[in-house]
Design an enzyme around this catalytic site. Structure first.
Site, PDB file in Angstrom:
ATOM      1  N   GLN A  62      44.775  38.769  45.606  1.00  0.00           N
ATOM      2  CA  GLN A  62      44.991  39.095  46.587  1.00  0.00           C
ATOM      3  C   GLN A  62      47.001  39.450  47.245  1.00  0.00           C
ATOM      4  O   GLN A  62      47.534  38.106  47.039  1.00  0.00           O
ATOM      5  CB  GLN A  62      44.908  37.856  47.505  1.00  0.00           C
ATOM      6  CG  GLN A  62      44.576  38.189  48.932  1.00  0.00           C
ATOM      7  CD  GLN A  62      43.895  39.508  49.809  1.00  0.00           C
ATOM      8  OE1 GLN A  62      42.669  39.836  48.676  1.00  0.00           O
ATOM      9  NE2 GLN A  62      44.170  40.386  50.684  1.00  0.00           N
TER      10      GLN A  62
ATOM     11  N   LYS B  88      35.594  38.981  51.497  1.00  0.00           N
ATOM     12  CA  LYS B  88      35.606  39.424  50.177  1.00  0.00           C
ATOM     13  C   LYS B  88      34.444  38.645  49.028  1.00  0.00           C
ATOM     14  O   LYS B  88      33.490  39.207  48.369  1.00  0.00           O
ATOM     15  CB  LYS B  88      36.422  39.392  49.275  1.00  0.00           C
ATOM     16  CG  LYS B  88      37.704  41.016  49.870  1.00  0.00           C
ATOM     17  CD  LYS B  88      39.015  40.477  49.017  1.00  0.00           C
ATOM     18  CE  LYS B  88      40.065  41.709  49.391  1.00  0.00           C
ATOM     19  NZ  LYS B  88      41.367  41.502  49.089  1.00  0.00           N
TER      20      LYS B  88
ATOM     21  N   ASP C 190      40.940  46.304  42.516  1.00  0.00           N
ATOM     22  CA  ASP C 190      41.930  46.910  43.006  1.00  0.00           C
ATOM     23  C   ASP C 190      42.119  48.435  42.552  1.00  0.00           C
ATOM     24  O   ASP C 190      43.012  48.916  43.684  1.00  0.00           O
ATOM     25  CB  ASP C 190      42.847  45.704  43.162  1.00  0.00           C
ATOM     26  CG  ASP C 190      42.835  44.850  44.227  1.00  0.00           C
ATOM     27  OD1 ASP C 190      41.618  45.775  45.017  1.00  0.00           O
ATOM     28  OD2 ASP C 190      43.184  44.102  44.430  1.00  0.00           O
TER      29      ASP C 190
END
Ligand code: GUN
Length: 281
Positions: free
Chosen positions: A96, A52, A119
């Protein structure tokens, strides 16, 4: 033999488009920034987070890395998120998953401002998807829609069978396919007669989480097969949830593993970051 849906190429195209857009915004003095939080050092998470950060650098998005120790308390994590929510130079916040077991994931997801929830996991964004309003959409299912559209695969009116009902993939995937006017069936580990249901799919999206599980007996001749799984087999080779060779001889289109769905997730994350900046800064 099926045509391969090249996720590497399609994701590269999306990243090129974003890179250009970010350069134009940057010329107007608007810099995009993503905060990436990792708690502990789960090796898979470290790889994902690294990818990422690399994608951000490539596109021209600033990334701020917060690598917190395993012992971080929920309170400490929530207070970092609150600080990032308030920070006007930060447009996206990604924490995460999975988090260490002593931290409540739902509470953490809910603490991220919905406007920075790149997200698409916040209940407000999930709710918006359910009722057809604008909001951030979970990156893997959004990436699958892009794979289908950019491969000019018709979705409207088709029977789409999804195997998997997770909050990250299965459920948002079902809602996105409905939004595209597919007829949607969601299957899962308790589904009876799974093979017969799958065999009626025009588009089969597999997120069952079992290596090389789905073979020819699940696939209608000419179906489109999307494989969300990623595993290492006994020879340490990457494979998906689908028996690729068998499936490819029945399907009209298929995603490979690696190089199918995987690269799209990050491309869509980058897309969401740029959107967050454009909409809310
Ligand atoms: N862990 C596995 N996939 C994801 C993802 O898409 N986002 C986050 N935040 N964590 C993950």
């Amino acid at each position: 033999m099926a045509e391969i849906i090249d996720g590497k190429q399609i994701s590269a195209q999306i990243k090129e488009e974003l890179k250009q857009e970010v350069a134009e915004l940057s010329a107007q003095g608007r810099e995009c920034c993503l905060a990436v939080i990792q708690v502990g050092n789960d090796p898979a998470s470290t790889v994902y987070v690294g990818n990422k950060k690399k994608a951000c650098a490539y596109i021209g998005i600033t990334s701020q890395a917060y690598e917190l120790p395993e012992e971080t308390t929920e309170e400490e994590l929530l207070s970092l998120i609150e600080k990032l929510n308030q920070d006007k130079t930060v447009h996206g916040i990604l924490c995460q998953l999975p988090l260490p077991v002593h931290i409540n994931e739902d509470r953490v997801i809910a603490a991220i401002s919905p406007k920075k929830d790149v997200d698409g996991f916040h209940p407000q964004n999930v709710g918006a998807l359910v009722i057809g309003q604008k909001g951030f959409v979970s990156c893997t299912p959004a990436g699958i829609i892009q794979l289908l559209k950019r491969s000019r695969i018709e979705i409207s009116g088709k029977h789409c069978v999804i195997i998997g009902r997770s909050n990250i993939v299965g459920k948002p995937m079902a809602l996105l396919m409905l939004r595209e006017n597919a007829t949607v069936t969601v299957c899962h580990s308790r589904t009876e007669g799974l093979a017969d249901i799958c065999k009626s799919a025009d588009i089969l999206i597999v997120a069952i989480g079992k290596p090389r599980y789905i073979g020819a007996e699940y696939i209608k001749e000419g179906a489109v097969v999307i494989d969300v799984g990623i595993h290492r087999d006994e020879n340490n080779k990457l494979c998906g949830d689908v028996k690729y060779e068998e499936a490819a001889s029945a399907a009209s289109f298929i995603t490979p593993v690696p190089g199918g769905v995987g690269p799209m997730t990050i491309a869509m994350l980058m897309h969401n970051c740029v959107e967050a900046m454009k909409l809310y800064s």
